[in-house]
Design a protein around this motif. Structure first.
Motif, PDB file in Angstrom:
ATOM      1  N   LEU A  52       8.635  -1.360  14.478  1.00  0.00           N
ATOM      2  CA  LEU A  52       8.285  -0.429  15.549  1.00  0.00           C
ATOM      3  C   LEU A  52       6.894  -0.715  16.088  1.00  0.00           C
ATOM      4  O   LEU A  52       6.444  -0.071  17.018  1.00  0.00           O
ATOM      5  CB  LEU A  52       8.380   1.016  15.054  1.00  0.00           C
ATOM      6  N   ARG A  53       6.202  -1.693  15.516  1.00  0.00           N
ATOM      7  CA  ARG A  53       4.847  -2.050  15.947  1.00  0.00           C
ATOM      8  C   ARG A  53       3.954  -0.822  15.958  1.00  0.00           C
ATOM      9  O   ARG A  53       3.182  -0.610  16.891  1.00  0.00           O
ATOM     10  CB  ARG A  53       4.843  -2.685  17.353  1.00  0.00           C
ATOM     11  N   ASN A  54       4.070  -0.003  14.926  1.00  0.00           N
ATOM     12  CA  ASN A  54       3.271   1.210  14.887  1.00  0.00           C
ATOM     13  C   ASN A  54       2.711   1.402  13.481  1.00  0.00           C
ATOM     14  O   ASN A  54       3.463   1.575  12.529  1.00  0.00           O
ATOM     15  CB  ASN A  54       4.138   2.412  15.273  1.00  0.00           C
ATOM     16  N   PRO A  55       1.369   1.365  13.356  1.00  0.00           N
ATOM     17  CA  PRO A  55       0.772   1.448  12.025  1.00  0.00           C
ATOM     18  C   PRO A  55       0.979   2.809  11.365  1.00  0.00           C
ATOM     19  O   PRO A  55       0.786   2.951  10.159  1.00  0.00           O
ATOM     20  CB  PRO A  55      -0.717   1.194  12.285  1.00  0.00           C
ATOM     21  N   LEU A  56       1.352   3.824  12.136  1.00  0.00           N
ATOM     22  CA  LEU A  56       1.527   5.152  11.544  1.00  0.00           C
ATOM     23  C   LEU A  56       2.979   5.429  11.151  1.00  0.00           C
ATOM     24  O   LEU A  56       3.298   6.505  10.662  1.00  0.00           O
ATOM     25  CB  LEU A  56       1.050   6.233  12.519  1.00  0.00           C
TER      26      LEU A  56
END
Ligand SMILES: Nc1ncnc2c1ncn2[C@@H]1O[C@H](COP(=O)(O)OP(=O)(O)O)[C@@H](O)[C@H]1O
Ligand SMILES: [Mg+2]
Lengths: 268, 348
Positions: free
Chosen positions: B97-101
């Motif tokens: 998702l290319r999302n660090p969170l």
């Protein structure tokens, strides 16, 4: 049966390409054939469909109508991996938040060639080193990606694409946001590459260096041919809404485009 | 020629690393078994194992034997698999998702599990024939199905954005449902019990849980490892992955489903333990880089070790009381995450 005729010997060919999402038609009826070894420029105003055309040619998106052929084979009949072994893409905005080195980024280019039976080998190391050398970034190979300048990152993307060992390289506005020196050197690099290239460009004078130009307007291909034939004053007015005429540079005799805002605005 | 010698040496290396990892895990499990309210000596543990595994016939106190075999060992093993599964799911979702969170609960799984658990425990769905775990698993899968459906039919710009938004919507919906059910029907006692379960609770763990969680995590890890290069190829986003020859939609579907199933199984066994799936991947990236061939197995290992340690702490920190393990992982995880953010923002 299909009524379209294939252009013999074409490397990459789109016939009657249309693309629409959610009722909006972004591209319609575009046909063009890219010849082996040529350097085709794609120009057109913002939103004219340059990026969309490149995505269809790369098989990243499927046309709603028409088809793309790669070496005579329909793109939809090839696997993603087979396409990626022949066509590489340098995107308009490709960024990452990962802390990855330039070398690692370029190594990603070998992805389509690797599998459980063909793991990473010395040959891959050699190809990656060559790709980095081709864009003159040897001295930065181990630098973190996010510490590179815009131009260096763009060269990195090109090296990653070259590491795919493609026959066709598609580049979407590779000189965006770069200073003029970087722009010229990236363009020179692209034009000197020993592969077939299709490059979307903004600066019309820079586009003059291409073998042929495709002019997009409102999702249609409105002209295709040699830059000096295609960029006529009438076309510049109609497509770009600017007045332009040719000048000869007394320095080297090269023809350059002089562009101005239309009269009505200038006098207003 | 060199390309033939290359894979062999890397295979040897992988087996070497694997042996180390398993030895380390075994040691951690042994420590997890030994430490507790009544500490049990290492020789006794080894004798219990020998009795159970090879019928060695050492004369032992049956109470010690029961504690070691039925309680502490199962607990340590499930803690390990749970930590590994959550960490691997976290890695996969953050990369895709290319999302660090992104964390494993992003897909609505923990919210759905809690609704399922509440339906069984408080409303009494199934009239005692359905266990809390089964209810939680069904809830988790139902929530994930809803989120997946929502993501598919939504009009977001990118697949990743669609999934994240759908996950938030789905989680909110199921959390609201849970709150509604609790306030409407639960007495204080039941509400406390559910609260405890939601924060993670390993006390209900038995051998049947081990038999479920071990194969699920091993298989899940293998599926993810099989896609390690595809995961690497997402470094510059999904269009870039596609141009590198990755069948993006299929890979996303397979990996998200794998992460969801692993997480759903873990949540149904031990409740939703937070921070492991979020923090461990980031910590391992800092140590070992972003390549998934290393990131995935190391995250699994560190996640497992971390969770065994958290379980030991939860049992021993306050005498005579077992804290919910989620409290420990959050107490450790939150500051570590803050540290990672601060360090990660500094140019290196
Ligand atoms: N996913 C999308 N949905 C709707 N419209 C889009 C989408 N992607 C691009 N467009 C629109 O399609 C048109 C062509 O876009 P694009 O191919 O990116 O143009 P260019 O690259 O020439 O600037 C633009 O008007 C853009 O706003
Ligand atoms: Mg564009």
């Amino acid at each position: 049966m299909s009524t379209r005729q294939e252009v013999p010997g074409a490397m990459l060919e789109g016939s009657d390409l249309s693309y629409s999402v959610k009722g909006a038609t972004l591209l319609s009826g575009v046909s063009l054939a890219i010849q082996p070894g040529e350097n085709l420029g794609v120009v057109g105003p913002n939103g004219s469909g340059k990026s969309t055309l490149l995505k269809l040619l790369a098989g990243i998106q499927r046309p709603s109508q028409g088809e793309v052929r790669l070496g005579g084979k329909r793109l939809s009949a090839l696997s993603r991996r087979d396409i990626a072994r022949q066509v590489a893409v340098v995107e308009q905005h490709a960024q990452t938040g990962d802390s990855i080195s330039l070398l690692q980024a370029v190594e990603l280019g070998r992805t389509p060639w690797l599998s459980a039976l063909a793991p990473w080998g010395d040959e891959d190391d050699r190809i990656v080193a060559q790709a980095i050398a081709d864009v003159s970034l040897q001295h930065l190979a181990h630098r973190a990606w996010h510490t590179l300048s815009g131009g260096e990152q763009q060269r990195g993307h090109i090296a990653r694409a070259l590491a795919q060992r493609p026959q066709v390289l598609l580049l979407d506005e590779p000189t965006n946001h770069l200073d003029i020196q970087q722009q010229l050197s990236i363009l020179r690099l692209v034009q000197d590459l020993p592969v077939t290239t299709v490059v979307a460009l903004h600066d019309l004078n820079q586009a003059l260096g291409c073998d042929r130009l495709a002019v997009m307007d409102g999702g249609r291909l409105v002209a295709l041919g040699s830059p000096f034939d295609v960029l006529s004053p009438a076309l510049l007015d109609e497509v770009f809404g600017v007045r332009g005429h040719w000048l000869v540079d007394p320095f080297d005799g090269a023809r350059v485009l002089r562009l101005r805002a239309p009269e009505s605005q200038a006098s207003a | 020629m060199t390309s033939v010698s290359m894979p062999r040496s890397s295979v040897v290396r992988i087996f070497g690393h694997g042996a180390w990892a398993i030895a380390l895990l075994a040691l951690a499990v042994l420590a997890g078994v030994a430490i507790g309210e009544t500490s049990i000596s290492l020789p006794v543990i080894v004798q219990v194992l020998a009795n159970k595994l090879w019928a060695a016939g050492f004369p032992l106190d049956p109470i010690d034997e029961g504690i070691v075999w039925n309680y502490r060992l199962t607990r340590a093993i499930v803690a390990a698999t749970c930590g590994a599964g959550l960490a691997v799911s976290g890695v996969v979702l953050q990369s895709l998702l290319r999302n660090p969170l992104a964390d494993p609960y992003l897909l609505g799984i923990s919210a759905g599990a809690s609704t399922g658990a509440v339906l069984v425990a408080i409303i009494g769905i199934g009239a005692g024939t359905i266990s809390l775990s089964t209810g939680a698993f069904a809830g988790a899968i139902a929530a994930f199905a809803l989120v997946a459906l929502l993501a598919r039919s939504s009009r977001g710009q990118t697949a990743a954005g669609q999934i994240i938004l759908a996950g938030i919507a789905g989680s909110q919906l199921f959390n609201a449902l849970t709150s509604f059910l609790i306030t409407k029907s639960a007495n204080a006692e039941q509400a406390r019990g559910i609260m405890f379960w939601l924060l993670g609770n390993l006390s209900g763990v038995r051998w049947s849980s081990v038999a479920l969680s071990v194969p699920v995590v091993v298989l899940g890890l293998l599926v993810c490892l099989w896609h390690r290069r595809a995961l690497d190829a997402f470094t510059f986003g999904s269009d870039s992955a596609a141009s590198l020859g990755i069948p993006v939609r299929r890979v996303q579907a397979v990996l998200i489903l794998t992460a969801a199933l692993m997480t759903a199984v873990m949540v149904s066994i031990v409740g939703s333990i937070g921070f492991v799936g979020l923090v461990i991947p980031h910590a391992v990236r800092l140590m070992a880089g972003v390549r998934h061939a290393r990131l995935l197995p190391l995250s699994a290992l560190i996640g497992a070790l971390f969770m065994i340690a958290a379980d030991v702490l939860s049992r021993t920190l306050i005498k005579g009381q077992v804290l919910p393990i989620g409290v420990i992982t959050a107490l450790v995880g939150a500051p570590v995450f803050a540290m990672i953010l601060v360090r990660g923002n500094r140019p290196r």
